[in-house]
Design a protein around this motif. Structure first.
Motif, PDB file in Angstrom:
ATOM      1  N   PRO A 110       0.666  -1.094  -0.066  1.00  0.00           N
ATOM      2  CA  PRO A 110       0.077   0.036  -0.077  1.00  0.00           C
ATOM      3  C   PRO A 110       0.922   1.227   0.114  1.00  0.00           C
ATOM      4  O   PRO A 110       0.501   2.117  -0.304  1.00  0.00           O
ATOM      5  CB  PRO A 110      -0.693  -0.173   1.461  1.00  0.00           C
ATOM      6  N   ALA A 111       2.227   1.182   0.387  1.00  0.00           N
ATOM      7  CA  ALA A 111       2.879   2.238   0.458  1.00  0.00           C
ATOM      8  C   ALA A 111       3.762   2.356  -0.951  1.00  0.00           C
ATOM      9  O   ALA A 111       4.349   3.397  -1.178  1.00  0.00           O
ATOM     10  CB  ALA A 111       3.940   2.208   1.505  1.00  0.00           C
ATOM     11  N   SER A 112       3.615   1.330  -1.750  1.00  0.00           N
ATOM     12  CA  SER A 112       4.363   1.516  -3.021  1.00  0.00           C
ATOM     13  C   SER A 112       3.843   2.455  -4.079  1.00  0.00           C
ATOM     14  O   SER A 112       2.683   2.558  -4.198  1.00  0.00           O
ATOM     15  CB  SER A 112       4.722   0.037  -3.547  1.00  0.00           C
ATOM     16  N   GLN A 113       4.501   2.778  -5.031  1.00  0.00           N
ATOM     17  CA  GLN A 113       4.030   3.519  -6.221  1.00  0.00           C
ATOM     18  C   GLN A 113       4.515   2.569  -7.428  1.00  0.00           C
ATOM     19  O   GLN A 113       4.349   3.217  -8.729  1.00  0.00           O
ATOM     20  CB  GLN A 113       4.910   4.795  -6.359  1.00  0.00           C
ATOM     21  N   ASP A 114       4.643   1.286  -7.281  1.00  0.00           N
ATOM     22  CA  ASP A 114       4.796   0.324  -8.265  1.00  0.00           C
ATOM     23  C   ASP A 114       3.510  -0.151  -8.707  1.00  0.00           C
ATOM     24  O   ASP A 114       3.117  -1.429  -8.104  1.00  0.00           O
ATOM     25  CB  ASP A 114       6.004  -0.665  -7.868  1.00  0.00           C
ATOM     26  N   TRP A 115       2.850   0.241  -9.690  1.00  0.00           N
ATOM     27  CA  TRP A 115       1.569  -0.172 -10.019  1.00  0.00           C
ATOM     28  C   TRP A 115       1.517  -1.266 -11.221  1.00  0.00           C
ATOM     29  O   TRP A 115       2.544  -0.920 -11.914  1.00  0.00           O
ATOM     30  CB  TRP A 115       0.640   1.122 -10.348  1.00  0.00           C
ATOM     31  N   THR A 116       0.495  -1.926 -11.245  1.00  0.00           N
ATOM     32  CA  THR A 116       0.361  -3.027 -12.426  1.00  0.00           C
ATOM     33  C   THR A 116      -1.041  -2.620 -13.037  1.00  0.00           C
ATOM     34  O   THR A 116      -2.233  -2.685 -12.287  1.00  0.00           O
ATOM     35  CB  THR A 116       0.425  -4.150 -11.941  1.00  0.00           C
ATOM     36  N   ASP A 117      -1.093  -2.148 -14.093  1.00  0.00           N
ATOM     37  CA  ASP A 117      -2.524  -1.935 -14.665  1.00  0.00           C
ATOM     38  C   ASP A 117      -3.187  -3.129 -14.790  1.00  0.00           C
ATOM     39  O   ASP A 117      -2.798  -4.248 -15.290  1.00  0.00           O
ATOM     40  CB  ASP A 117      -2.253  -1.234 -16.108  1.00  0.00           C
ATOM     41  N   ALA A 118      -4.495  -2.949 -14.664  1.00  0.00           N
ATOM     42  CA  ALA A 118      -5.462  -4.365 -14.715  1.00  0.00           C
ATOM     43  C   ALA A 118      -6.981  -3.700 -14.950  1.00  0.00           C
ATOM     44  O   ALA A 118      -7.182  -2.734 -14.482  1.00  0.00           O
ATOM     45  CB  ALA A 118      -5.362  -5.246 -13.525  1.00  0.00           C
ATOM     46  N   SER A 119      -7.725  -4.554 -15.601  1.00  0.00           N
ATOM     47  CA  SER A 119      -9.135  -4.080 -15.951  1.00  0.00           C
ATOM     48  C   SER A 119      -9.900  -4.785 -14.850  1.00  0.00           C
ATOM     49  O   SER A 119      -9.645  -5.907 -14.318  1.00  0.00           O
ATOM     50  CB  SER A 119      -9.497  -4.671 -17.141  1.00  0.00           C
ATOM     51  N   SER A 120     -10.842  -4.170 -14.470  1.00  0.00           N
ATOM     52  CA  SER A 120     -11.865  -4.518 -13.283  1.00  0.00           C
ATOM     53  C   SER A 120     -12.988  -5.034 -13.818  1.00  0.00           C
ATOM     54  O   SER A 120     -13.678  -4.134 -14.608  1.00  0.00           O
ATOM     55  CB  SER A 120     -11.942  -3.563 -12.299  1.00  0.00           C
ATOM     56  N   TYR A 121     -13.325  -6.371 -13.613  1.00  0.00           N
ATOM     57  CA  TYR A 121     -14.485  -6.755 -13.730  1.00  0.00           C
ATOM     58  C   TYR A 121     -15.417  -7.095 -12.478  1.00  0.00           C
ATOM     59  O   TYR A 121     -14.835  -7.673 -11.588  1.00  0.00           O
ATOM     60  CB  TYR A 121     -14.818  -8.211 -14.369  1.00  0.00           C
ATOM     61  N   ILE A 122     -16.498  -6.331 -12.173  1.00  0.00           N
ATOM     62  CA  ILE A 122     -17.215  -6.210 -10.939  1.00  0.00           C
ATOM     63  C   ILE A 122     -18.400  -7.064 -11.339  1.00  0.00           C
ATOM     64  O   ILE A 122     -19.343  -6.537 -11.922  1.00  0.00           O
ATOM     65  CB  ILE A 122     -17.372  -4.777 -10.454  1.00  0.00           C
ATOM     66  N   ILE A 123     -18.898  -8.027 -10.711  1.00  0.00           N
ATOM     67  CA  ILE A 123     -20.035  -8.981 -11.321  1.00  0.00           C
ATOM     68  C   ILE A 123     -20.756  -9.443 -10.002  1.00  0.00           C
ATOM     69  O   ILE A 123     -20.298  -9.460  -8.813  1.00  0.00           O
ATOM     70  CB  ILE A 123     -19.414 -10.341 -11.639  1.00  0.00           C
ATOM     71  N   GLY A 124     -22.089  -9.322 -10.060  1.00  0.00           N
ATOM     72  CA  GLY A 124     -22.828  -9.861  -9.194  1.00  0.00           C
ATOM     73  C   GLY A 124     -23.082 -11.403  -8.795  1.00  0.00           C
ATOM     74  O   GLY A 124     -22.342 -12.066  -9.669  1.00  0.00           O
ATOM     75  N   SER A 125     -23.879 -11.970  -8.160  1.00  0.00           N
ATOM     76  CA  SER A 125     -24.195 -13.302  -7.886  1.00  0.00           C
ATOM     77  C   SER A 125     -24.412 -13.959  -9.033  1.00  0.00           C
ATOM     78  O   SER A 125     -25.216 -13.575  -9.910  1.00  0.00           O
ATOM     79  CB  SER A 125     -25.191 -13.645  -6.840  1.00  0.00           C
ATOM     80  N   ASP A 126     -23.697 -15.068  -9.286  1.00  0.00           N
ATOM     81  CA  ASP A 126     -23.934 -16.090 -10.761  1.00  0.00           C
ATOM     82  C   ASP A 126     -22.957 -15.353 -11.720  1.00  0.00           C
ATOM     83  O   ASP A 126     -23.140 -15.854 -12.949  1.00  0.00           O
ATOM     84  CB  ASP A 126     -25.212 -16.483 -11.003  1.00  0.00           C
ATOM     85  N   GLY A 127     -22.215 -14.158 -11.517  1.00  0.00           N
ATOM     86  CA  GLY A 127     -21.446 -13.509 -12.387  1.00  0.00           C
ATOM     87  C   GLY A 127     -20.328 -14.525 -12.898  1.00  0.00           C
ATOM     88  O   GLY A 127     -20.023 -14.523 -14.103  1.00  0.00           O
ATOM     89  N   SER A 128     -19.574 -15.441 -12.161  1.00  0.00           N
ATOM     90  CA  SER A 128     -18.699 -16.318 -12.556  1.00  0.00           C
ATOM     91  C   SER A 128     -19.294 -17.478 -13.711  1.00  0.00           C
ATOM     92  O   SER A 128     -18.566 -17.836 -14.579  1.00  0.00           O
ATOM     93  CB  SER A 128     -18.142 -17.039 -11.430  1.00  0.00           C
ATOM     94  N   LYS A 129     -20.584 -17.737 -13.000  1.00  0.00           N
ATOM     95  CA  LYS A 129     -21.254 -18.871 -14.208  1.00  0.00           C
ATOM     96  C   LYS A 129     -21.513 -18.065 -15.404  1.00  0.00           C
ATOM     97  O   LYS A 129     -21.423 -18.904 -16.449  1.00  0.00           O
ATOM     98  CB  LYS A 129     -22.566 -19.326 -13.374  1.00  0.00           C
TER      99      LYS A 129
END
Length: 222
Positions: A110-129
């Motif tokens: 949390p104190a680092s400035q070494d970031w890795t870009d990533a896309s965020s998928y925010i899913i509801g219940s059954d989203g994985s299915k």
């Protein structure tokens, strides 16, 4: 024309011969570049996004107001699930190649400035299915994981847990298992509970030239 005569003529006129050679070299270079671009475009078009597109429908509802609460969304999902032939329904902030990009740079400290870009998928219940996520390590989201998560535009995911794509997990912890480890966004930490087979990001190139399968999946109740 006799090839011997042509060669003798070119030897006597070196400048035209040189120009001819240069023109042929330039034509070959242009042709090679065009073929390379076509090959790259073909590979991009036919890239496997690792989801069952033929069985997936994406419904977007715009212009919601404050009265559209969790109960309203749940009723809509139940109505969709009641349609004959529908196996599962879930809310999600985006889909692979949808161009609806939710960025979410991550770091290990949390104190680092070494970031890795990533896309965020925010899913509801059954989203994985619904997405057809294939877990390679760890576990899927549980009911209590979904209950602790939120999906609100412009904010970071609130869920305490996360599932990473194989590509992102390997980038963050090369040669190690990420299960049980913490990864941090701009506001909080998320414990890694699973690693999923790669899927494509919402927009190719959003995470840099080698990050087209770098995603973090977060559970959400709303």
């Amino acid at each position: 024309m006799n090839p011997v005569v042509m060669i003798k003529s070119l030897r006597r006129h070196s400048v035209p011969a040189l120009m001819l050679v240069l023109e042929m070299a330039l034509a070959c270079a242009v042709l090679g570049n065009v073929l390379h671009m076509l090959q790259q475009r073909y590979a991009t078009i036919h890239r496997d996004d690792h989801i069952d597109e033929a069985s997936l429908a994406f419904l977007t509802i715009d212009n919601r107001d404050a009265s559209d609460n969790v109960d309203t969304i749940n009723r809509e999902l139940l109505a969709l699930k009641a349609i004959p032939g529908v196996l599962a329904a879930a809310q999600s902030n985006s889909l692979p190649l949808s161009h609806d990009v939710w960025g979410g740079a991550l770091r290990l400290d949390p104190a680092s400035q070494d970031w890795t870009d990533a896309s965020s998928y925010i899913i509801g219940s059954d989203g994985s299915k619904v997405l057809g996520l294939k877990l390679l390590q760890g576990r899927d989201f549980r009911a209590d994981d979904y209950a602790a998560g939120g999906i609100h535009a412009g904010s970071s995911p609130t869920a305490p847990v996360v599932i990473l794509s194989q590509s992102l997990a390997s980038r963050l912890w090369p040669g190690q298992s990420p299960i049980g480890k913490l990864v941090y966004d701009t506001t909080r930490g998320h414990r890694v509970i699973g690693v999923a087979k790669n899927v494509l990001v919402p927009e190719i190139g959003a995470n840099g030239p080698n990050g087209d399968c770098d995603e973090a999946f977060y559970p959400s109740s709303s």
